[in-house]
Design a protein around this motif. Structure first.
Motif, PDB file in Angstrom:
ATOM      1  N   ILE A 183       6.906  -3.435   6.481  1.00  0.00           N
ATOM      2  CA  ILE A 183       7.681  -4.637   6.765  1.00  0.00           C
ATOM      3  C   ILE A 183       7.360  -5.688   5.715  1.00  0.00           C
ATOM      4  O   ILE A 183       6.201  -6.096   5.562  1.00  0.00           O
ATOM      5  CB  ILE A 183       7.382  -5.167   8.175  1.00  0.00           C
ATOM      6  N   PHE A 184       8.376  -6.111   4.992  1.00  0.00           N
ATOM      7  CA  PHE A 184       8.264  -7.163   3.983  1.00  0.00           C
ATOM      8  C   PHE A 184       8.895  -8.416   4.570  1.00  0.00           C
ATOM      9  O   PHE A 184      10.085  -8.450   4.913  1.00  0.00           O
ATOM     10  CB  PHE A 184       8.984  -6.739   2.702  1.00  0.00           C
ATOM     11  N   TYR A 185       8.077  -9.467   4.691  1.00  0.00           N
ATOM     12  CA  TYR A 185       8.511 -10.675   5.392  1.00  0.00           C
ATOM     13  C   TYR A 185       9.284 -11.612   4.464  1.00  0.00           C
ATOM     14  O   TYR A 185       8.876 -11.871   3.327  1.00  0.00           O
ATOM     15  CB  TYR A 185       7.304 -11.397   5.984  1.00  0.00           C
ATOM     16  N   PRO A 207       0.849  -1.199   0.000  1.00  0.00           N
ATOM     17  CA  PRO A 207       0.000   0.000   0.000  1.00  0.00           C
ATOM     18  C   PRO A 207       0.882   1.247   0.000  1.00  0.00           C
ATOM     19  O   PRO A 207       2.112   1.149   0.109  1.00  0.00           O
ATOM     20  CB  PRO A 207      -0.791  -0.130   1.316  1.00  0.00           C
ATOM     21  N   ILE A 208       0.270   2.411  -0.104  1.00  0.00           N
ATOM     22  CA  ILE A 208       1.038   3.652  -0.036  1.00  0.00           C
ATOM     23  C   ILE A 208       1.628   3.798   1.367  1.00  0.00           C
ATOM     24  O   ILE A 208       0.915   3.714   2.365  1.00  0.00           O
ATOM     25  CB  ILE A 208       0.165   4.863  -0.381  1.00  0.00           C
ATOM     26  N   GLY A 250       7.587  -1.532  -4.556  1.00  0.00           N
ATOM     27  CA  GLY A 250       7.458  -2.712  -5.406  1.00  0.00           C
ATOM     28  C   GLY A 250       8.620  -3.662  -5.163  1.00  0.00           C
ATOM     29  O   GLY A 250       9.784  -3.264  -5.234  1.00  0.00           O
ATOM     30  N   PHE A 251       8.313  -4.920  -4.856  1.00  0.00           N
ATOM     31  CA  PHE A 251       9.336  -5.939  -4.614  1.00  0.00           C
ATOM     32  C   PHE A 251       9.261  -6.968  -5.742  1.00  0.00           C
ATOM     33  O   PHE A 251       8.183  -7.499  -6.023  1.00  0.00           O
ATOM     34  CB  PHE A 251       9.106  -6.634  -3.270  1.00  0.00           C
ATOM     35  N   PHE A 294      -7.213  -7.033   1.663  1.00  0.00           N
ATOM     36  CA  PHE A 294      -5.931  -7.703   1.884  1.00  0.00           C
ATOM     37  C   PHE A 294      -5.539  -7.505   3.337  1.00  0.00           C
ATOM     38  O   PHE A 294      -5.381  -6.371   3.802  1.00  0.00           O
ATOM     39  CB  PHE A 294      -4.844  -7.145   0.968  1.00  0.00           C
ATOM     40  N   GLN A 295      -5.410  -8.603   4.060  1.00  0.00           N
ATOM     41  CA  GLN A 295      -5.019  -8.557   5.464  1.00  0.00           C
ATOM     42  C   GLN A 295      -3.518  -8.822   5.551  1.00  0.00           C
ATOM     43  O   GLN A 295      -3.047  -9.945   5.409  1.00  0.00           O
ATOM     44  CB  GLN A 295      -5.794  -9.593   6.279  1.00  0.00           C
ATOM     45  N   SER A 296      -2.763  -7.765   5.788  1.00  0.00           N
ATOM     46  CA  SER A 296      -1.313  -7.875   5.831  1.00  0.00           C
ATOM     47  C   SER A 296      -0.853  -8.597   7.088  1.00  0.00           C
ATOM     48  O   SER A 296      -1.563  -8.635   8.105  1.00  0.00           O
ATOM     49  CB  SER A 296      -0.693  -6.475   5.781  1.00  0.00           C
TER      50      SER A 296
END
Length: 296
Positions: free
Chosen positions: A116-118, A107-108, A243-244, A281-283
Motif C-alpha cells: 500500500i502506497f499512501y 521492500p520486496i 519503485g514510485f 524503516f517503520q512503514s
C-alpha cells in the motif's frame, strides 16, 4: 694439551646448545604470550562489539515506542532512560525521521501479496498528493512469460487507486508486458509497460535498485481534488520491488510524496569508543492481501 683443547671444545658446544635452547624457550614464551594477548584483546573487542550492537537494538526498540507515540527528532539514550553497562548514554542517540522525496522504493513484495502506497497523510487524510506517478518493477527470476509446463517469472501488477470521501471512487489498472504464454487478457484497463535493458536504476536512501519494467509511458495521474487515499499494488506471478517516482507530466513540477513511514536509526557508542548503527524503516499500516483476495 690436546686433551685440554678437547675438553674446551666439548664445553663450548654444551654452552652453545644451552644458549640455543634458552633462546628457543624464550621465543616460544614470547610468541605464546603475544598470541594470548592478541586473543584476549580480540575476545574483548568481540564482546564489546556484541554489547554495543545489543545496545543499538535496544535503541531501536525505544525508537519504535517513541515513533508510535508520535515523536520525531533526535534523543540520547540518557534522555530515553536507556542505561546499559559500558555504554556512553550521553553520546548514544536515536534518530526518528519522516523523509519526503520524489522517489520511493518498497521492500520486496512477495508473489500474490500487495503493498500500500499512501497518497494522503495517514491517519487524518487531510493532505493529498497531486501529480503523476511513474511505477517501476523488476524481473528478479528471469525474463520468461512461461510456455507449457515452464512457469512464468516476469511479474505483473494489479494497481488499485482508492479515492473520494466514501472510498467509492475506485480505479484499477492491470499492468502486464506478456502477450504470450501465461498472461492477462487485454482489456481497456490493461497497460503494457516498457522494457529496459540495461535496467533502470533508482537511488533511494543511498542504495541502488534496478528495475526492468516501467509504466512511464502510461503515468498514473493523481488529482488531489479527488481526495486520493492510497494505491494498492498487488504482484502477480513473481516477487518484485516497486519503485514510485513523482512525475511532472501534466501537473507542472514534480511534487514530493507524502511520508510512507518513519526511519528509526540507533547509534550506540561504548565508553571506549566502539560504535554500532542499526536502522529500521517503520512503514505505515499494510493491509494483508487476504483482506481483498480470497483463495480456495
Amino acid at each position: 694439551m690436546i686433551g685440554h683443547r678437547y675438553n674446551d671444545t666439548r664445553s663450548g658446544q654444551a654452552l652453545l646448545m644451552l644458549v640455543l635452547v634458552i633462546a628457543m624457550v624464550l621465543t616460544v614464551v614470547v610468541a605464546t604470550s603475544f598470541r594470548l594477548s592478541t586473543d584476549t584483546q580480540q575476545t574483548r573487542q568481540q564482546e564489546e562489539s556484541v554489547r554495543v550492537l545489543a545496545a543499538a537494538d535496544s535503541g531501536i526498540e525505544k525508537g519504535i515506542q517513541e515513533a508510535n507515540a508520535g515523536s520525531t527528532g533526535v534523543k540520547t539514550f540518557e534522555e530515553l532512560d536507556l542505561t546499559l553497562a559500558g555504554i556512553d548514554a550521553e553520546n548514544s542517540k536515536v534518530y526518528i525521521t519522516q523523509n519526503t522525496s520524489t522517489q520511493f522504493v518498497s521492500p520486496i513484495v512477495q508473489r500474490d501479496d500487495q503493498y500500500i502506497f499512501y497518497l494522503s497523510n495517514y491517519p487524518t487524510n487531510s493532505t493529498y498528493f497531486t501529480g503523476s506517478i511513474n511505477l517501476y518493477f523488476g524481473s528478479s527470476g528471469g525474463a520468461s512469460c512461461g510456455s507449457g509446463p515452464s512457469p512464468r517469472n516476469i511479474p505483473a501488477l494489479e494497481v488499485t487507486l482508492v479515492q473520494g470521501d466514501a472510498n467509492t471512487d475506485v480505479r484499477r489498472w492491470l499492468i502486464d508486458s506478456c502477450t504470450t504464454g501465461q498472461y492477462i487478457a487485454a482489456d481497456s484497463n490493461k497497460i503494457a509497460p516498457a522494457l529496459h535493458s540495461p535496467p533502470v536504476t533508482l537511488t533511494v536512501d543511498e542504495s541502488d535498485y534496478s528495475f526492468t519494467h516501467d509504466v512511464s509511458a502510461n503515468t498514473i495521474d493523481i488529482v488531489g481534488g479527488n481526495k486520493p487515499k492510497m494505491l494498492i499494488v498487488r504482484t502477480l506471478y513473481e516477487n518484485t520491488r516497486l519503485g514510485f517516482v513523482s512525475s511532472s507530466s501534466g501537473f507542472g513540477s514534480s511534487a514530493n510524496f507524502l511520508p510512507q513511514g518513519k526511519e528509526i536509526r540507533a547509534e550506540a557508542r561504548s565508553i571506549s569508543g566502539t560504535s554500532k548503527v542499526v536502522s529500521l524503516f517503520q512503514s505505515l499500516p499494510q493491509i494483508p492481501a487476504d483482506f481483498f483476495v480470497t483463495t480456495f
